[in-house]
Motif scaffolding. Structure first.
Motif, mmCIF file in Angstrom:
data_model
loop_
_atom_site.group_PDB
_atom_site.id
_atom_site.type_symbol
_atom_site.label_atom_id
_atom_site.label_comp_id
_atom_site.label_asym_id
_atom_site.label_seq_id
_atom_site.Cartn_x
_atom_site.Cartn_y
_atom_site.Cartn_z
ATOM 1 N N ASP A 198 -8.277 -4.973 10.897
ATOM 2 C CA ASP A 198 -7.296 -4.032 11.443
ATOM 3 C C ASP A 198 -7.954 -2.788 12.028
ATOM 4 O O ASP A 198 -9.177 -2.596 11.927
ATOM 5 C CB ASP A 198 -6.240 -3.668 10.385
ATOM 6 C CG ASP A 198 -6.790 -2.928 9.185
ATOM 7 O OD1 ASP A 198 -7.643 -2.037 9.357
ATOM 8 O OD2 ASP A 198 -6.356 -3.229 8.045
ATOM 9 N N SER A 199 -7.117 -1.946 12.638
ATOM 10 C CA SER A 199 -7.592 -0.774 13.366
ATOM 11 C C SER A 199 -7.903 0.409 12.458
ATOM 12 O O SER A 199 -8.322 1.461 12.947
ATOM 13 C CB SER A 199 -6.551 -0.360 14.417
ATOM 14 O OG SER A 199 -5.288 -0.126 13.805
ATOM 15 N N ILE A 200 -7.699 0.258 11.137
ATOM 16 C CA ILE A 200 -8.085 1.328 10.208
ATOM 17 C C ILE A 200 -9.285 0.870 9.367
ATOM 18 O O ILE A 200 -9.462 1.280 8.215
ATOM 19 C CB ILE A 200 -6.909 1.814 9.337
ATOM 20 C CG1 ILE A 200 -6.240 0.649 8.604
ATOM 21 C CG2 ILE A 200 -5.889 2.557 10.197
ATOM 22 C CD1 ILE A 200 -5.166 1.120 7.599
ATOM 23 N N GLY B 119 1.396 3.496 13.480
ATOM 24 C CA GLY B 119 0.872 2.435 14.333
ATOM 25 C C GLY B 119 -0.402 1.815 13.769
ATOM 26 O O GLY B 119 -1.329 2.534 13.374
ATOM 27 N N ILE B 120 -0.411 0.492 13.696
ATOM 28 C CA ILE B 120 -1.595 -0.230 13.245
ATOM 29 C C ILE B 120 -1.730 -1.499 14.086
ATOM 30 O O ILE B 120 -0.731 -2.104 14.480
ATOM 31 C CB ILE B 120 -1.506 -0.573 11.737
ATOM 32 C CG1 ILE B 120 -2.856 -1.073 11.192
ATOM 33 C CG2 ILE B 120 -0.411 -1.607 11.465
ATOM 34 C CD1 ILE B 120 -2.909 -1.176 9.680
ATOM 35 N N LYS C 278 9.773 7.163 8.108
ATOM 36 C CA LYS C 278 9.075 6.827 9.354
ATOM 37 C C LYS C 278 7.820 7.678 9.514
ATOM 38 O O LYS C 278 7.643 8.707 8.869
ATOM 39 C CB LYS C 278 10.004 7.018 10.549
ATOM 40 C CG LYS C 278 11.121 5.974 10.620
ATOM 41 C CD LYS C 278 11.857 6.056 11.943
ATOM 42 C CE LYS C 278 12.874 4.916 12.061
ATOM 43 N NZ LYS C 278 13.563 4.944 13.373
ATOM 44 N N ASN C 279 6.953 7.214 10.395
ATOM 45 C CA ASN C 279 5.741 7.931 10.780
ATOM 46 C C ASN C 279 4.786 8.174 9.610
ATOM 47 O O ASN C 279 4.110 9.214 9.540
ATOM 48 C CB ASN C 279 6.092 9.264 11.458
ATOM 49 C CG ASN C 279 6.862 9.059 12.742
ATOM 50 O OD1 ASN C 279 6.539 8.176 13.533
ATOM 51 N ND2 ASN C 279 7.893 9.858 12.948
ATOM 52 N N LEU C 280 4.722 7.207 8.704
ATOM 53 C CA LEU C 280 3.758 7.274 7.614
ATOM 54 C C LEU C 280 2.347 7.038 8.137
ATOM 55 O O LEU C 280 2.153 6.424 9.192
ATOM 56 C CB LEU C 280 4.088 6.223 6.554
ATOM 57 C CG LEU C 280 5.378 6.431 5.759
ATOM 58 C CD1 LEU C 280 5.777 5.143 5.050
ATOM 59 C CD2 LEU C 280 5.210 7.565 4.754
ATOM 60 N N THR C 281 1.361 7.517 7.404
ATOM 61 C CA THR C 281 -0.026 7.210 7.738
ATOM 62 C C THR C 281 -0.290 5.733 7.457
ATOM 63 O O THR C 281 0.000 5.260 6.353
ATOM 64 C CB THR C 281 -0.989 8.070 6.896
ATOM 65 O OG1 THR C 281 -0.735 9.444 7.163
ATOM 66 C CG2 THR C 281 -2.436 7.738 7.229
ATOM 67 N N PRO C 282 -0.800 4.982 8.416
ATOM 68 C CA PRO C 282 -1.066 3.557 8.175
ATOM 69 C C PRO C 282 -2.010 3.358 6.994
ATOM 70 O O PRO C 282 -2.962 4.130 6.805
ATOM 71 C CB PRO C 282 -1.713 3.092 9.480
ATOM 72 C CG PRO C 282 -1.213 4.053 10.515
ATOM 73 C CD PRO C 282 -1.104 5.376 9.813
ATOM 74 N N SER C 283 -1.723 2.322 6.194
ATOM 75 C CA SER C 283 -2.565 2.045 5.032
ATOM 76 C C SER C 283 -2.521 0.563 4.702
ATOM 77 O O SER C 283 -1.677 -0.185 5.209
ATOM 78 C CB SER C 283 -2.120 2.873 3.820
ATOM 79 O OG SER C 283 -0.789 2.558 3.444
ATOM 80 N N LYS D 268 1.796 -0.771 -3.781
ATOM 81 C CA LYS D 268 2.772 0.298 -3.544
ATOM 82 C C LYS D 268 3.433 0.087 -2.192
ATOM 83 O O LYS D 268 2.755 0.066 -1.155
ATOM 84 C CB LYS D 268 2.103 1.669 -3.587
ATOM 85 C CG LYS D 268 3.074 2.824 -3.382
ATOM 86 C CD LYS D 268 2.373 4.155 -3.527
ATOM 87 C CE LYS D 268 3.295 5.314 -3.145
ATOM 88 N NZ LYS D 268 4.534 5.360 -3.939
ATOM 89 N N ILE D 269 4.752 -0.076 -2.205
ATOM 90 C CA ILE D 269 5.506 -0.306 -0.981
ATOM 91 C C ILE D 269 6.466 0.868 -0.765
ATOM 92 O O ILE D 269 7.025 1.411 -1.721
ATOM 93 C CB ILE D 269 6.254 -1.659 -1.048
ATOM 94 C CG1 ILE D 269 6.760 -2.073 0.328
ATOM 95 C CG2 ILE D 269 7.365 -1.650 -2.081
ATOM 96 C CD1 ILE D 269 7.161 -3.536 0.388
ATOM 97 N N HIS D 270 6.624 1.278 0.485
ATOM 98 C CA HIS D 270 7.407 2.472 0.793
ATOM 99 C C HIS D 270 8.875 2.110 1.025
ATOM 100 O O HIS D 270 9.433 2.260 2.109
ATOM 101 C CB HIS D 270 6.803 3.196 1.997
ATOM 102 C CG HIS D 270 5.415 3.669 1.744
ATOM 103 N ND1 HIS D 270 4.308 2.878 1.985
ATOM 104 C CD2 HIS D 270 4.941 4.837 1.240
ATOM 105 C CE1 HIS D 270 3.212 3.549 1.663
ATOM 106 N NE2 HIS D 270 3.566 4.737 1.212
ATOM 107 N N GLN D 271 9.496 1.619 -0.036
ATOM 108 C CA GLN D 271 10.917 1.299 -0.057
ATOM 109 C C GLN D 271 11.308 1.121 -1.523
ATOM 110 O O GLN D 271 10.465 0.745 -2.348
ATOM 111 C CB GLN D 271 11.219 0.037 0.748
ATOM 112 C CG GLN D 271 12.689 -0.343 0.868
ATOM 113 C CD GLN D 271 13.552 0.792 1.371
ATOM 114 O OE1 GLN D 271 14.228 1.448 0.564
ATOM 115 N NE2 GLN D 271 13.550 1.046 2.683
#
Length: 234
Positions: free
Chosen positions: A77-79, A98-99, A124-129, A158-161
């Motif tokens: 991936d891009s990170i 964006g990833i 929204k707009n979380l830091t990709p991880s 860890k999931i953001h929901q």
């Protein structure tokens, strides 16, 4: 309310390198009755042919979970993550702002079989991880094995929901119970085997949307019935 999504009614597309079944509308497959279930947007069952895979592409504002059923997947991936994901491991990507990533079957002999799951994030707009963890069959046998959660408890991803995602493996006639609050909702996806859910029977590839049910009684009709249970909390 329990509504069954039969495996045989899913969208099925075969591109040669990829044989995929869509529980919900995805890409060129559209079913107005199945455009997601609450915050659960995608469950794709993918079989990737040897030496094939998804070329680099992008996502944004999505929680993406990959559950490898058989084989081994190569991830980039891009990170700057480079990883292999074998059977029994689970991957979580937060696409956030964006990833870009690729997923590839580097075996020249065996296919990779997986479930690709998309869940809308609570922000929204979380830091990709990126996270990846192993969950053994022994951890799933006869009990709820927590794969992902909002707080990352019990060594889960860890999931953001506000959702708990469990994997369970039951032998024939083995039973577990699960309680839901009135405004919660749940989805069950059968990986393999046959399961009785309250008064309904589910087989390999079937799914079930669950609302306004306080108690789930889950009984296996076969050895090694494996399934995922999503619990979205109010």
């Amino acid at each position: 309310m329990i509504k069954i999504r039969p495996s045989t009614e899913r969208g099925n597309l075969n591109f040669g390198w990829l044989d995929t079944k869509h529980t919900f509308s995805f890409g060129s497959y559209y079913d107005p009755q199945y455009t997601g279930f609450g915050n659960l947007l995608v469950i794709n069952e993918d079989i990737i042919a040897p030496s094939q895979g998804f070329s680099t592409h992008g996502h944004q504002d999505m929680e993406i979970v990959t559950y490898v059923i058989k084989g081994e997947l190569e991830h980039k991936d891009s990170i700057n993550n480079i990883a292999t994901i074998p059977e029994g491991e689970v991957q979580r990507m937060t696409a956030g702002t964006g990833i870009r990533h690729s997923e590839y079957n580097h075996s020249d002999e065996e296919s990779v079989h997986l479930l690709q799951i998309w869940i809308t994030p609570d922000t929204k707009n979380l830091t990709p991880s990126y996270e990846q963890k192993s969950f053994s069959s022994a951890q799933k046998k006869g009990k709820l094995c927590l794969l992902a959660s909002a707080d990352g408890r019990e060594n889960s991803l860890k999931i953001h929901q506000n959702v708990d995602l469990f994997a369970i493996i039951l032998d024939c006639n083995e039973q577990i119970n699960y309680d839901l609050k009135q405004d919660d909702y749940s989805w069950i996806q059968i990986v393999k085997g046959e399961l009785n859910l309250n008064t309904e029977t589910l087989k390999t590839g079937d799914g079930a949307a669950i609302k306004q049910e306080n108690k789930l009684t889950l009984t296996s009709f076969q050895d090694n019935t494996e399934f995922l249970l999503f619990h979205f909390k109010s």
